[in-house]
Design a protein around this motif. Sequence first.
Motif, PDB file in Angstrom:
ATOM      1  N   ARG A 159       0.844  -1.205   0.000  1.00  0.00           N
ATOM      2  CA  ARG A 159       0.000   0.000   0.000  1.00  0.00           C
ATOM      3  C   ARG A 159       0.875   1.250   0.000  1.00  0.00           C
ATOM      4  NH1 ARG A 159      -4.222  -0.191   4.619  1.00  0.00           N
ATOM      5  NH2 ARG A 159      -4.490   1.880   3.735  1.00  0.00           N
ATOM      6  N   GLU A 160       0.628   2.112  -0.951  1.00  0.00           N
ATOM      7  CA  GLU A 160       1.421   3.341  -1.096  1.00  0.00           C
ATOM      8  C   GLU A 160       1.334   4.225   0.147  1.00  0.00           C
ATOM      9  OE1 GLU A 160       3.307   6.559  -3.615  1.00  0.00           O
ATOM     10  OE2 GLU A 160       2.451   4.785  -4.553  1.00  0.00           O
ATOM     11  N   ASP A 161       0.165   4.316   0.771  1.00  0.00           N
ATOM     12  CA  ASP A 161       0.031   5.180   1.948  1.00  0.00           C
ATOM     13  C   ASP A 161       0.890   4.671   3.105  1.00  0.00           C
ATOM     14  OD1 ASP A 161      -1.785   2.991   2.141  1.00  0.00           O
ATOM     15  OD2 ASP A 161      -2.968   4.048   3.647  1.00  0.00           O
ATOM     16  N   THR A 162       1.007   3.365   3.265  1.00  0.00           N
ATOM     17  CA  THR A 162       1.871   2.802   4.302  1.00  0.00           C
ATOM     18  C   THR A 162       3.328   3.127   4.004  1.00  0.00           C
ATOM     19  OG1 THR A 162       0.302   0.987   4.607  1.00  0.00           O
ATOM     20  CG2 THR A 162       2.511   0.680   5.519  1.00  0.00           C
ATOM     21  N   ALA A 163       3.706   2.983   2.748  1.00  0.00           N
ATOM     22  CA  ALA A 163       5.080   3.292   2.341  1.00  0.00           C
ATOM     23  C   ALA A 163       5.397   4.771   2.589  1.00  0.00           C
ATOM     24  CB  ALA A 163       5.284   2.935   0.879  1.00  0.00           C
ATOM     25  N   GLN A 164       4.453   5.647   2.272  1.00  0.00           N
ATOM     26  CA  GLN A 164       4.681   7.079   2.463  1.00  0.00           C
ATOM     27  C   GLN A 164       4.834   7.432   3.939  1.00  0.00           C
ATOM     28  OE1 GLN A 164       5.543   9.207   0.277  1.00  0.00           O
ATOM     29  NE2 GLN A 164       4.932   8.220  -1.623  1.00  0.00           N
ATOM     30  N   LYS A 165       4.060   6.781   4.809  1.00  0.00           N
ATOM     31  CA  LYS A 165       4.179   7.022   6.254  1.00  0.00           C
ATOM     32  C   LYS A 165       5.553   6.587   6.756  1.00  0.00           C
ATOM     33  CE  LYS A 165      -0.724   6.602   7.342  1.00  0.00           C
ATOM     34  NZ  LYS A 165      -1.753   5.753   7.954  1.00  0.00           N
ATOM     35  N   PHE A 166       5.992   5.413   6.311  1.00  0.00           N
ATOM     36  CA  PHE A 166       7.297   4.921   6.728  1.00  0.00           C
ATOM     37  C   PHE A 166       8.403   5.822   6.176  1.00  0.00           C
ATOM     38  CE2 PHE A 166       8.217   1.100   9.127  1.00  0.00           C
ATOM     39  CZ  PHE A 166       9.597   1.118   9.154  1.00  0.00           C
ATOM     40  N   ARG A 167       8.231   6.279   4.938  1.00  0.00           N
ATOM     41  CA  ARG A 167       9.195   7.191   4.330  1.00  0.00           C
ATOM     42  C   ARG A 167       9.304   8.471   5.146  1.00  0.00           C
ATOM     43  NH1 ARG A 167       8.380  10.487  -1.338  1.00  0.00           N
ATOM     44  NH2 ARG A 167      10.414  11.466  -1.305  1.00  0.00           N
ATOM     45  N   SER A 168       8.180   9.033   5.509  1.00  0.00           N
ATOM     46  CA  SER A 168       8.171  10.267   6.301  1.00  0.00           C
ATOM     47  C   SER A 168       8.907  10.071   7.624  1.00  0.00           C
ATOM     48  CB  SER A 168       6.725  10.701   6.539  1.00  0.00           C
ATOM     49  OG  SER A 168       6.689  11.835   7.356  1.00  0.00           O
ATOM     50  N   LEU A 169       8.648   8.955   8.275  1.00  0.00           N
ATOM     51  CA  LEU A 169       9.316   8.644   9.540  1.00  0.00           C
ATOM     52  C   LEU A 169      10.826   8.601   9.359  1.00  0.00           C
ATOM     53  CD1 LEU A 169       9.528   7.486  12.486  1.00  0.00           C
ATOM     54  CD2 LEU A 169       9.266   5.237  11.427  1.00  0.00           C
ATOM     55  N   LEU A 170      11.289   7.856   8.363  1.00  0.00           N
ATOM     56  CA  LEU A 170      12.729   7.676   8.164  1.00  0.00           C
ATOM     57  C   LEU A 170      13.419   8.960   7.717  1.00  0.00           C
ATOM     58  CD1 LEU A 170      12.869   4.129   6.546  1.00  0.00           C
ATOM     59  CD2 LEU A 170      13.337   4.784   8.915  1.00  0.00           C
TER      60      LEU A 170
END
Length: 178
Positions: A10-21
């Motif tokens: 899911r792109e939204d999950t990836a974007q959340k993890f990206r933001s965190l990192l």
Amino acid sequence: MDTVIVAFEREDTAQKFRSLLETAAGVSCLVCTSGSQVRRALGTQQIYCVVAGFRLSDGPAEWLCADLPAACALLLVGPRHQLDLCANPDVFKLSAPIRREEAVNAVLLLCQYGRRVERLVRRRTDSEREVIEQAKAALMGRCGMSEEEAHRALQKRSMNSGCRLVQTARKILAGEDG
């Protein structure tokens, strides 16, 4: 700055993890939703860590492990029952729910590990070895050094300048470093 691939179905999950990192770990992230996207991204730049959910749009993320360069680690993130299905000992796992610090520390550690592995597996080509030998010979001729002294001098100049040994050797041969 290290670059990390963040791959979730899911792109939204990836974007959340990206933001965190990107905010907490200070790494640059490439977002992918499929294994094929990850494989293509690996060919474009040096990647030390792929953070992935258990499943991607084109199959289990575990399949990526065989295609990763030696210096790149796969970190699977997901529920413990899914992670337990992954039997590959080369895959790192972080079970959800995870704390922010756990994710950041795991990624930073894997990037550090990747840089170290890269240094260990990096081998000089024949042409690079030849350049280094020529630079040592030049130092021996100019400065009256033994081969061992020339090698140590070359290493010292390389460390002081922060350049690879072969780059320093090329500078010596070009007359940029006497």
